[in-house]
Write a protein that holds these residues in place. Structure first.
Motif, PDB file in Angstrom:
ATOM      1  N   ASP A 260       1.053  -0.927  -0.112  1.00 48.08           N
ATOM      2  CA  ASP A 260      -0.183   0.012   0.301  1.00 48.08           C
ATOM      3  C   ASP A 260       1.072   1.454   0.170  1.00 48.08           C
ATOM      4  O   ASP A 260       0.499   2.093  -0.892  1.00 48.08           O
ATOM      5  N   TRP A 263       2.756   1.204  -3.670  1.00 47.04           N
ATOM      6  CA  TRP A 263       1.925   2.312  -4.719  1.00 47.04           C
ATOM      7  C   TRP A 263       1.214   2.839  -4.299  1.00 47.04           C
ATOM      8  O   TRP A 263       1.529   4.165  -5.625  1.00 47.04           O
ATOM      9  N   GLY A 264       0.908   3.448  -3.407  1.00 47.57           N
ATOM     10  CA  GLY A 264       0.566   4.807  -2.897  1.00 47.57           C
ATOM     11  C   GLY A 264       1.205   6.421  -3.570  1.00 47.57           C
ATOM     12  O   GLY A 264       1.011   6.888  -4.333  1.00 47.57           O
ATOM     13  N   ALA A 267       1.724   6.372  -7.215  1.00 51.48           N
ATOM     14  CA  ALA A 267       0.490   6.964  -7.935  1.00 51.48           C
ATOM     15  C   ALA A 267       1.165   8.348  -7.551  1.00 51.48           C
ATOM     16  O   ALA A 267       0.075   9.165  -8.460  1.00 51.48           O
ATOM     17  N   ASP A 268       0.612   8.971  -6.308  1.00 49.49           N
ATOM     18  CA  ASP A 268       1.471  10.326  -6.326  1.00 49.49           C
ATOM     19  C   ASP A 268       2.134  10.859  -6.791  1.00 49.49           C
ATOM     20  O   ASP A 268       2.566  11.935  -7.007  1.00 49.49           O
ATOM     21  N   ARG A 276      -4.507   5.423  -8.662  1.00 46.10           N
ATOM     22  CA  ARG A 276      -4.307   5.412  -7.027  1.00 46.10           C
ATOM     23  C   ARG A 276      -6.187   5.341  -6.428  1.00 46.10           C
ATOM     24  O   ARG A 276      -7.202   5.844  -6.535  1.00 46.10           O
ATOM     25  N   PRO A 277      -5.717   3.412  -5.347  1.00 43.20           N
ATOM     26  CA  PRO A 277      -5.332   2.834  -5.568  1.00 43.20           C
ATOM     27  C   PRO A 277      -4.529   2.449  -6.619  1.00 43.20           C
ATOM     28  O   PRO A 277      -5.869   2.345  -7.175  1.00 43.20           O
ATOM     29  N   PRO A 278      -3.847   1.441  -6.772  1.00 35.51           N
ATOM     30  CA  PRO A 278      -3.428   0.818  -7.555  1.00 35.51           C
ATOM     31  C   PRO A 278      -4.077  -0.893  -8.579  1.00 35.51           C
ATOM     32  O   PRO A 278      -4.455  -0.871  -6.903  1.00 35.51           O
TER      33      PRO A 278
END
Lengths: 351, 351
Positions: A260, A263-264, A267-268, A276-278
């Motif tokens: 989490d 990936w967060g 994505a950010d 996000r979420p991926p």
């Protein structure tokens, strides 16, 4: 199949307690992990590289050099060296120096890190050009490790004019380089063009996803007529305990905390280019015996999945096992390493 | 006065035999020298940095990290870190990582290396702008080690936008930085502006040449109202043996081999901007008890000259002693280190 240990150098709190160890303790534990990898007979110890984000290993080389000073046999490598983001002159220098420090144990897995938009942005680079930058820097790196002075046209760094970099690698012809990639055939073709190993990013998907790339790599390798053997590496998040269900129950919060978080962050950093979420499916799973990209279970279960992956991929030469991170206490990491060395490594040695 | 060991990492043949040890042996001996410096109680172990020339230490950090892994107390520093030629983001990362690896023993002496035209040329930089590049990179380095995200205008590297680099130094407020310089008052003013130590380049001239700069540094320091103490470092090529005349006779070919090599390389790199042979007077001498910039003699003679220099400079906090190089066999280097620790360090401790 030989097993190696990989850490990416995240620095997360323990999700069960919320407590986060100080950075110097985390770095000290990474050094201990490298020493442990040597003592337990793993082939290699690999560290990741990240810039301007919350990972705390920004350059694998100094940490690998510190591990080299306390070890005798383990190979010292990366996962990955961000070759598109670094000056290949300094990469040639640093890894040659590591090679001398370690008595010829340095390697590097070169990658684009093209999920990390933020790194490219802060380095003033266009991530859309990541492959072009990467290939130009790889070419220059290998030329700098070759014979004779090197001139270059300044495509990705200021032009070189008859440059000879020092020191020179101890290993011949140079520090072994692997191409870390597998999102497309381009990585495969690049590895073959230069006669390099291929390190597939198994953390993103399980082995079947990469089967066709591994096959293509070996086919092109033989067409190219290289006299040395092709090398395929694979990668996974791993947790192992004597009891498989115990492993899954215990590890889930650590593994998910890591996924989490990473990936967060990705994505950010992408500022909307990545969701996000991926994709929350397969890459989170570790219970599915076919599709899960993470390995979690008893030694037998883990060894069984590794053997199956090796078959799918036509053989795995080196398997990188990421066993730390997500705030997992070092005592647990140590037990996983010991169990892998004692029970899994012998079981898969012939795969 | 505290004594530290400095090596610049040259890799010359022994002038008496013409034989040159392999690079990995030289690097291994530098690691041993760092361990020796720790065991003998020297304050620090410093390594130089050079690019695209015949020195073989291109980055002090990995070698210092390897020494850190085998030592407990010695401080790990440089002489100098080429801050004008490197991306300050990567410098901030690397030395913070060294600080964590070493448990808070990292330092750096930042310099322009502005005799090394060739380095600037191959890095695509204008050596005429070396001070401007250096000052901008120093400012950015210290900001990156400060609190909060950093933005920059892209003067010497691509612009930063709210960047936080990792890892963070262990020492507070940051890894100690010294300004390595003294060719003009600019270095002095820069050190005072940021509250940093001043490392004077004593290899180029003996202490009297730098007396007015040291005085100015302390005056400006007190005017600036810094609450911490100013620190003055000095540097010399050194050889010591029980018999002073024996020291001079034995060392002369090694010292001159080094000086001729380095001045030749600098002059060649400058493509006519600097003379070859270079000024061959004072900097070659080590017998003149007042003017010689190199220290060579018995422990009493060396301690006496150090005490005199300290008086001339109003005190020397840290004295960097370059005792290797020029092809001097490591057995000799070791004996010099031992003699310095046993007989010279106690004699000058109160200076």
């Amino acid at each position: 199949m030989k097993l190696s240990i990989l850490s990416l150098g995240d620095h997360l709190p323990d999700p069960l307690t919320g407590a986060r160890i100080p950075q110097h303790q985390r770095i000290g534990e990474l050094m201990q992990l490298g020493v442990l990898a040597d003592g337990l007979g793993f082939r290699g110890f690999h560290l990741g590289e990240h810039h301007v984000c919350d990972y705390i290993v920004s350059n694998p080389v100094p940490l690998l050099a510190a591990v080299a000073a306390r070890t005798r046999a383990v190979r010292l490598s990366t996962g990955v060296t961000l070759l598109a983001n670094r000056d290949p002159v300094l990469v040639a220098e640093d890894y040659a120096l590591l090679d001398l420090i370690s008595g010829g144990r340095a390697e590097l897995v070169a990658g684009r890190g093209n999920a990390f938009f933020e790194c490219y942005r802060q380095m003033g680079q266009d991530i859309a050009r990541s492959r072009e930058l990467f290939e130009a820097n790889l070419d220059l790196l290998l030329r700098l490790w070759g014979d004779g002075p090197v001139s270059s046209d300044g495509e990705t760094r200021p032009p070189l004019d008859q440059a000879v970099v020092q020191p020179r690698p101890l290993q011949s012809p140079h520090v072994p380089v692997w191409i870390g990639g597998g999102s497309s055939e381009d990585s495969v073709r690049l590895a073959v063009r230069y006669g390099l190993g291929l390190q597939l990013p198994g953390v993103f998907a399980a082995a079947p996803h990469f089967a066709s790339l591994a096959r293509l790599y070996r086919e092109l390798w033989h067409e190219a007529g290289w006299s040395h053997a092709p090398k395929v590496g694979f990668t996974a998040h791993v947790h192992v305990r004597q009891d498989g269900q115990d492993a899954r129950t215990f590890w889930e919060p650590y593994h998910l905390a890591y996924l989490d978080w990473v990936w967060g962050m990705i994505a950010d950093g992408s500022r909307g280019a990545l969701p996000r979420p991926p994709p929350a499916g397969a890459e989170r799973a570790f219970a599915d015996p076919v599709k899960a990209p993470a390995l979690c279970g008893s030694p037998d279960e883990v060894a069984g999945r590794l053997a199956a992956w090796s078959e799918v991929l036509g053989g795995i030469d080196v398997m990188l096992l990421k066993i730390d991170g997500g705030g997992l206490p070092f005592g647990e990491v140590r037990q996983v390493a010991e169990l892998l060395a004692r029970e899994v490594a012998p079981a898969v040695a012939g795969c």
